[in-house]
Design a protein around this motif. Structure first.
Motif, mmCIF file in Angstrom:
data_model
loop_
_atom_site.group_PDB
_atom_site.id
_atom_site.type_symbol
_atom_site.label_atom_id
_atom_site.label_comp_id
_atom_site.label_asym_id
_atom_site.label_seq_id
_atom_site.Cartn_x
_atom_site.Cartn_y
_atom_site.Cartn_z
ATOM 1 N N ALA A 120 -3.927 6.122 58.574
ATOM 2 C CA ALA A 120 -3.912 6.290 57.146
ATOM 3 C C ALA A 120 -2.807 6.840 56.298
ATOM 4 N N ALA A 121 -1.930 7.821 57.056
ATOM 5 C CA ALA A 121 -0.757 8.476 56.303
ATOM 6 C C ALA A 121 0.387 7.188 56.280
ATOM 7 N N LYS A 122 0.330 6.416 57.226
ATOM 8 C CA LYS A 122 1.292 5.433 57.283
ATOM 9 C C LYS A 122 0.838 4.359 56.202
ATOM 10 N N GLN A 123 -0.240 4.228 55.907
ATOM 11 C CA GLN A 123 -0.851 3.207 54.785
ATOM 12 C C GLN A 123 -0.485 3.851 53.473
ATOM 13 N N PHE A 124 -0.705 5.104 53.433
ATOM 14 C CA PHE A 124 -0.174 5.625 52.166
ATOM 15 C C PHE A 124 1.202 5.905 51.879
ATOM 16 N N CYS A 125 1.974 6.228 52.648
ATOM 17 C CA CYS A 125 3.396 6.499 52.458
ATOM 18 C C CYS A 125 4.208 5.198 52.130
ATOM 19 N N PRO A 126 5.305 5.352 51.612
ATOM 20 C CA PRO A 126 6.153 4.011 51.400
ATOM 21 C C PRO A 126 6.826 3.777 52.741
ATOM 22 N N THR A 127 7.135 2.683 52.612
ATOM 23 C CA THR A 127 7.933 2.096 53.879
ATOM 24 C C THR A 127 9.235 2.210 53.727
ATOM 25 N N TYR A 128 9.986 1.984 54.796
ATOM 26 C CA TYR A 128 11.595 2.239 54.726
ATOM 27 C C TYR A 128 11.974 1.192 53.915
ATOM 28 N N SER A 129 11.536 0.023 53.672
ATOM 29 C CA SER A 129 12.017 -1.173 52.896
ATOM 30 C C SER A 129 11.798 -0.641 51.417
ATOM 31 N N GLN A 130 10.757 0.136 51.089
ATOM 32 C CA GLN A 130 10.533 0.377 49.767
ATOM 33 C C GLN A 130 11.740 1.667 49.262
ATOM 34 N N ILE A 131 12.013 2.609 49.992
ATOM 35 C CA ILE A 131 12.790 3.599 49.748
ATOM 36 C C ILE A 131 14.170 3.719 50.416
ATOM 37 N N ARG A 132 14.311 3.006 51.342
ATOM 38 C CA ARG A 132 15.540 3.020 52.312
ATOM 39 C C ARG A 132 15.992 4.385 52.853
ATOM 40 N N SER A 133 14.830 5.000 53.239
ATOM 41 C CA SER A 133 15.112 6.651 53.697
ATOM 42 C C SER A 133 14.013 6.765 54.917
ATOM 43 N N THR A 134 14.732 6.822 56.067
ATOM 44 C CA THR A 134 13.710 6.962 57.310
ATOM 45 C C THR A 134 13.064 8.209 57.108
ATOM 46 N N ARG A 135 14.061 9.387 56.876
ATOM 47 C CA ARG A 135 13.870 10.728 56.728
ATOM 48 C C ARG A 135 12.668 10.951 55.909
ATOM 49 N N GLU A 136 12.721 10.316 54.506
ATOM 50 C CA GLU A 136 11.724 10.751 53.553
ATOM 51 C C GLU A 136 10.515 9.904 54.136
ATOM 52 N N VAL A 137 10.426 8.752 54.793
ATOM 53 C CA VAL A 137 9.495 8.146 55.194
ATOM 54 C C VAL A 137 8.482 8.976 56.200
ATOM 55 N N ASN A 138 9.254 9.357 57.261
ATOM 56 C CA ASN A 138 8.677 10.341 58.263
ATOM 57 C C ASN A 138 8.171 11.683 57.828
ATOM 58 N N ALA A 139 8.909 12.388 56.804
ATOM 59 C CA ALA A 139 8.445 13.402 56.045
ATOM 60 C C ALA A 139 7.157 13.341 55.458
ATOM 61 N N CYS A 140 6.857 12.189 54.863
ATOM 62 C CA CYS A 140 5.694 11.855 53.936
ATOM 63 C C CYS A 140 4.639 11.697 54.950
ATOM 64 N N ILE A 141 4.694 11.003 56.267
ATOM 65 C CA ILE A 141 3.694 10.759 56.897
ATOM 66 C C ILE A 141 3.204 12.193 57.657
ATOM 67 N N GLU A 142 4.339 12.709 57.942
ATOM 68 C CA GLU A 142 3.899 14.146 58.526
ATOM 69 C C GLU A 142 3.287 15.155 57.492
ATOM 70 N N ASP A 143 3.616 15.018 56.624
ATOM 71 C CA ASP A 143 3.127 16.012 55.378
ATOM 72 C C ASP A 143 1.517 15.431 55.139
ATOM 73 N N VAL A 144 1.172 14.122 55.177
ATOM 74 C CA VAL A 144 -0.129 13.541 55.019
ATOM 75 C C VAL A 144 -0.850 13.657 56.144
ATOM 76 N N VAL A 145 -0.395 13.651 57.259
ATOM 77 C CA VAL A 145 -1.325 13.910 58.625
ATOM 78 C C VAL A 145 -1.576 15.115 58.489
ATOM 79 N N ALA A 146 -0.615 16.318 58.267
ATOM 80 C CA ALA A 146 -0.820 17.698 58.469
ATOM 81 C C ALA A 146 -1.974 17.968 57.421
ATOM 82 N N ASP A 147 -1.895 17.416 55.992
ATOM 83 C CA ASP A 147 -2.946 17.549 55.278
ATOM 84 C C ASP A 147 -4.280 17.148 55.543
ATOM 85 N N LEU A 148 -4.333 15.926 56.156
ATOM 86 C CA LEU A 148 -5.636 15.305 56.586
ATOM 87 C C LEU A 148 -6.532 16.241 57.879
ATOM 88 N N VAL A 149 -5.485 16.579 58.714
ATOM 89 C CA VAL A 149 -5.823 17.248 59.781
ATOM 90 C C VAL A 149 -6.523 18.665 59.349
#
Length: 113
Positions: free
Chosen positions: A53-82
């Motif tokens: 669900a977090a990966k579906q919510f967050c932008p992809t690398y091709s959308q924002i060109r930042s692996t760090r920002e994509v991973n940070a978003c996924i981590e934040d959303v997963v932590a929030d959902l947990v």
């Protein structure tokens, strides 16, 4: 008994200044049963659904060109959902503690291998 967790995930977790494709009011359903939380495989499966669900919510690398920002978003959303599921076994799993917690005879939680 199945529980349905419908979570509003706001785009505020993505403080990247980029235009995300996810709608600010997008909702995700994470469905789990009380039985799933009683064993390692069930907890792992619920966590995998949360990550999906977090990966579906967050932008992809091709959308924002930042692996760090994509991973940070996924981590934040997963932590929030947990945190919103608010189950100790899921929280332990997410924190890297793969041991299931079982109640001891005195009611205190103890680790079980």
């Amino acid at each position: 008994m199945k529980k349905l967790l419908m979570v509003m995930v706001s785009a505020s977790c993505m403080a990247f200044g980029t235009a995300a494709s996810a709608d600010e009011n997008e909702q995700y359903e994470v469905v789990y049963s009380a039985n799933e939380m009683s064993n390692y495989d069930g907890v792992r499966d619920v966590h995998e659904r949360i990550v999906k669900a977090a990966k579906q919510f967050c932008p992809t690398y091709s959308q924002i060109r930042s692996t760090r920002e994509v991973n940070a978003c996924i981590e934040d959303v997963v932590a929030d959902l947990v945190a919103k599921v608010d189950h100790p076994r899921l929280s332990d799993y997410h924190a890297g503690d793969d041991r299931l917690r079982v109640a001891g005879s005195n009611g205190a939680a103890k680790a079980s291998s």
